[in-house]
Write an enzyme that holds these catalytic residues in place. Structure first.
Site, PDB file in Angstrom:
ATOM      1  N   LYS A  71       0.729  -1.305  -0.186  1.00 22.17           N
ATOM      2  CA  LYS A  71       0.022   0.219   0.015  1.00 22.17           C
ATOM      3  C   LYS A  71       0.902   1.335  -0.014  1.00 22.17           C
ATOM      4  O   LYS A  71       2.030   1.269   0.225  1.00 22.17           O
ATOM      5  CB  LYS A  71      -0.950   0.116   1.351  1.00 22.17           C
ATOM      6  N   TYR A 111     -12.209  -2.495  -2.963  1.00 23.85           N
ATOM      7  CA  TYR A 111     -12.699  -2.825  -1.774  1.00 23.85           C
ATOM      8  C   TYR A 111     -14.150  -2.799  -1.556  1.00 23.85           C
ATOM      9  O   TYR A 111     -14.921  -2.461  -0.891  1.00 23.85           O
ATOM     10  CB  TYR A 111     -12.141  -1.787  -0.681  1.00 23.85           C
ATOM     11  N   THR A 153      -5.089  -8.013  10.493  1.00 24.20           N
ATOM     12  CA  THR A 153      -5.998  -6.831   9.921  1.00 24.20           C
ATOM     13  C   THR A 153      -5.327  -5.462  10.645  1.00 24.20           C
ATOM     14  O   THR A 153      -4.634  -4.525  10.357  1.00 24.20           O
ATOM     15  CB  THR A 153      -7.153  -6.684   9.657  1.00 24.20           C
ATOM     16  N   ASN A 174      -1.576   0.031   7.543  1.00 24.66           N
ATOM     17  CA  ASN A 174      -1.262  -1.450   7.636  1.00 24.66           C
ATOM     18  C   ASN A 174      -0.293  -1.910   6.644  1.00 24.66           C
ATOM     19  O   ASN A 174      -0.211  -3.266   6.419  1.00 24.66           O
ATOM     20  CB  ASN A 174      -2.254  -2.283   8.095  1.00 24.66           C
ATOM     21  N   HIS A 177      -1.666  -5.402   1.478  1.00 25.99           N
ATOM     22  CA  HIS A 177      -2.835  -6.130   1.246  1.00 25.99           C
ATOM     23  C   HIS A 177      -2.594  -7.554   0.730  1.00 25.99           C
ATOM     24  O   HIS A 177      -1.622  -7.692   0.114  1.00 25.99           O
ATOM     25  CB  HIS A 177      -3.630  -5.494  -0.060  1.00 25.99           C
ATOM     26  N   GLU A 188      -9.279 -10.771  -7.790  1.00 26.59           N
ATOM     27  CA  GLU A 188      -8.223  -9.652  -7.624  1.00 26.59           C
ATOM     28  C   GLU A 188      -7.168  -9.300  -8.615  1.00 26.59           C
ATOM     29  O   GLU A 188      -6.697  -8.460  -9.149  1.00 26.59           O
ATOM     30  CB  GLU A 188      -7.724  -9.588  -6.080  1.00 26.59           C
TER      31      GLU A 188
HETATM   32  P1  IDP Z   1      -7.269  -7.282   5.495  1.00 26.44           P
HETATM   33  O1  IDP Z   1      -6.602  -6.230   4.682  1.00 26.44           O
HETATM   34  O2  IDP Z   1      -6.654  -7.805   6.642  1.00 26.44           O
HETATM   35  O3  IDP Z   1      -7.940  -8.419   4.318  1.00 26.44           O
HETATM   36  P2  IDP Z   1      -9.995  -6.144   5.533  1.00 26.44           P
HETATM   37  O4  IDP Z   1     -11.117  -6.504   6.493  1.00 26.44           O
HETATM   38  O5  IDP Z   1     -10.299  -6.850   4.350  1.00 26.44           O
HETATM   39  O6  IDP Z   1      -8.611  -6.679   6.104  1.00 26.44           O
HETATM   40  O7  IDP Z   1     -10.049  -4.516   5.261  1.00 26.44           O
HETATM   41  C1  IDP Z   1      -9.131  -4.125   4.092  1.00 26.44           C
HETATM   42  C2  IDP Z   1      -8.509  -2.813   4.635  1.00 26.44           C
HETATM   43  O8  IDP Z   1      -9.372  -1.940   5.391  1.00 26.44           O
HETATM   44  C3  IDP Z   1      -7.668  -3.286   5.888  1.00 26.44           C
HETATM   45  O9  IDP Z   1      -6.304  -3.742   5.508  1.00 26.44           O
HETATM   46  C4  IDP Z   1      -7.174  -1.704   6.364  1.00 26.44           C
HETATM   47  O10 IDP Z   1      -6.452  -1.089   5.565  1.00 26.44           O
HETATM   48  C5  IDP Z   1      -8.775  -1.070   6.248  1.00 26.44           C
HETATM   49  N1  IDP Z   1      -9.610  -1.501   7.433  1.00 26.44           N
HETATM   50  C6  IDP Z   1     -10.141  -2.297   7.953  1.00 26.44           C
HETATM   51  N2  IDP Z   1     -10.828  -1.968   9.047  1.00 26.44           N
HETATM   52  C7  IDP Z   1     -10.428  -0.584   9.163  1.00 26.44           C
HETATM   53  C8  IDP Z   1     -10.659   0.073  10.450  1.00 26.44           C
HETATM   54  O11 IDP Z   1     -11.714  -0.293  11.570  1.00 26.44           O
HETATM   55  N3  IDP Z   1     -10.208   1.311  10.355  1.00 26.44           N
HETATM   56  C9  IDP Z   1      -9.703   1.823   9.251  1.00 26.44           C
HETATM   57  N4  IDP Z   1      -9.209   0.965   8.504  1.00 26.44           N
HETATM   58  C10 IDP Z   1      -9.791  -0.130   8.297  1.00 26.44           C
HETATM   59 MG    MG Z   2      -9.485  -8.243   3.023  1.00 28.21          MG
END
Ligand code: IDP
Ligand code: MG
Length: 210
Positions: A71, A111, A153, A174, A177, A188
């Site tokens: 990212k 997303y 996550t 974070n 992805h 994807e």
């Molecule tokens: P993942 O990346 O571990 O698969 P997902 O639940 O698919 O997690 O969420 C996608 C992305 O959305 C996360 O990697 C993170 O960047 C963002 N995200 C998820 N939950 C939150 C939140 O509570 N606050 C802000 N960003 C979030």
């Molecule tokens: Mg995800």
């Protein structure tokens, strides 16, 4: 144009492969083809189907592919090499890589399943805030293992030793992805690499897989 051919590797691997300009079908005759048939769904050129089929069939390993993306924060913080290192040293094969800016529309598509979440708008802005590095990695159970390499996550819940556990703190920053299932990986990869990936036979195959 339609082509029908029969590919024989050994007594456990006899397949009839049929392809035309858009689709490839693999018969049910072999032992590992069920998964492979799914993996071929979104590929573009018939020759790609055949090359991938030949490259992954001769080991009887159920090769998967996953979509991994560094990212904007991961790129800006100089973590590209760290991500590549973790996947490469584990024995996974890099099949495609490119750096690009992400449009709002493309980030929203990627997303789409999170569109109802309160953080969605911020997530899209974050993904469009700088270049990302898009990759396809291949290997046995690479989807599930890739998620372990990446970590949870929420980085604060990630184990030390995982990428998120070692390199970040906030869920909204974070750094990486990774696809969460074989089906989402296929989707994807099609979304980010409509041009297809690089099909080649890896020189280390026999030293990584028995
Ligand atoms: P993942 O990346 O571990 O698969 P997902 O639940 O698919 O997690 O969420 C996608 C992305 O959305 C996360 O990697 C993170 O960047 C963002 N995200 C998820 N939950 C939150 C939140 O509570 N606050 C802000 N960003 C979030
Ligand atoms: Mg995800």
């Amino acid at each position: 144009m339609c082509v029908l051919c029969c590919v024989v590797f050994d007594e456990k691997s006899v397949f009839v492969v049929y392809f035309d300009d858009f689709f490839c079908f693999i018969s049910e005759m072999g032992g590992v083809e069920g998964l492979k048939k799914e993996q071929f769904g979104r590929r573009r050129r018939p020759i790609d189907y055949l090359l991938h089929f030949v490259h992954t069939s001769n080991t009887h390993v159920n090769m998967e592919r996953t979509y991994i993306m560094i990212k904007p924060d991961g790129v800006q913080r100089g973590l590209i090499h760290k991500v590549i290192e973790r996947f490469e040293q584990r024995g996974f094969y890099l099949k495609a890589m490119k750096m690009q800016m992400v449009t709002k529309e493309h980030a929203e598509k990627h997303y789409a399943d999170l569109s109802s979440k309160p953080f969605f708008a911020g997530l899209v802005t974050y993904m469009c805030s700088g270049p990302v590095v898009c990759m396809v990695w291949e290997g046995k159970e690479v989807v599930k293992t890739g998620r372990k390499i990446i970590g949870a996550t929420n980085p604060l819940a990630s184990e030390p030793g995982s990428l998120r556990g070692d390199f970040c703190i906030e869920v909204g920053r974070n750094v990486i992805h990774g696809s969460d299932a074989v089906e989402s990986a296929q989707h994807e990869i099609g979304l980010w690499f409509p041009e297809g990936v690089c099909e080649y036979e890896h020189a280390l195959q026999k030293w990584i897989y028995e």
